[in-house]
Design a protein around this motif. Structure first.
Motif: not given
Length: 133
Positions: A64-65, A68-69, A72, A77-79, A86
């Protein structure tokens, strides 16, 4: 429309901490490399990534992290699906509510100069669900 997927994932794998080392590069190859390093599955439309470039990320982190990085500043976006896949996509369009008489309508709102990609995003999700069954 090109769709990329990378490996399978379980919910336990999705939250484990893994050491990653990804150099700045086009976003598509960076996401595929991250998927291999993290052992997670991702789905995204290659054309959606266009000319986006990922930042360099190094260190121990959860998927997840890390995702997100990488995303950025990309506007994406991710879900995650119920199966832990993902999905990388554009953010959902803001909704506006129109009240007319005793009925209300929820209408998608998008800038006039932005193409309608909701249909493309729905196709990607349908293909994902069909392949994961």
């Amino acid at each position: 429309m090109a769709i990329a997927t990378v490996m399978a994932v379980s919910p336990a794998q999705a939250q484990r901490v893994v050491r990653v080392d990804i150099k700045a590069q086009p976003l598509g190859p960076a996401l595929r490399l991250l998927g291999r390093q993290m052992h997670v599955q991702m789905v995204f439309d290659e054309t959606l990534l266009a000319d986006r470039v990922s930042p360099s990320i190094t260190g121990s982190m959860t998927p997840d992290v890390a995702i997100d990085r990488l995303l950025q500043g990309s506007g994406l976006v991710t879900s995650r699906t119920g199966q832990g896949v993902y999905v990388i996509a554009r953010p959902a369009a803001p909704m506006r509510v129109s009240m007319t008489g005793s009925q209300s309508q929820v209408l998608p709102q998008r800038p006039a100069n932005q193409p309608d990609t909701e249909q493309d995003d729905r196709r990607v999700r349908r293909r994902l669900m069909a392949t994961s069954l």
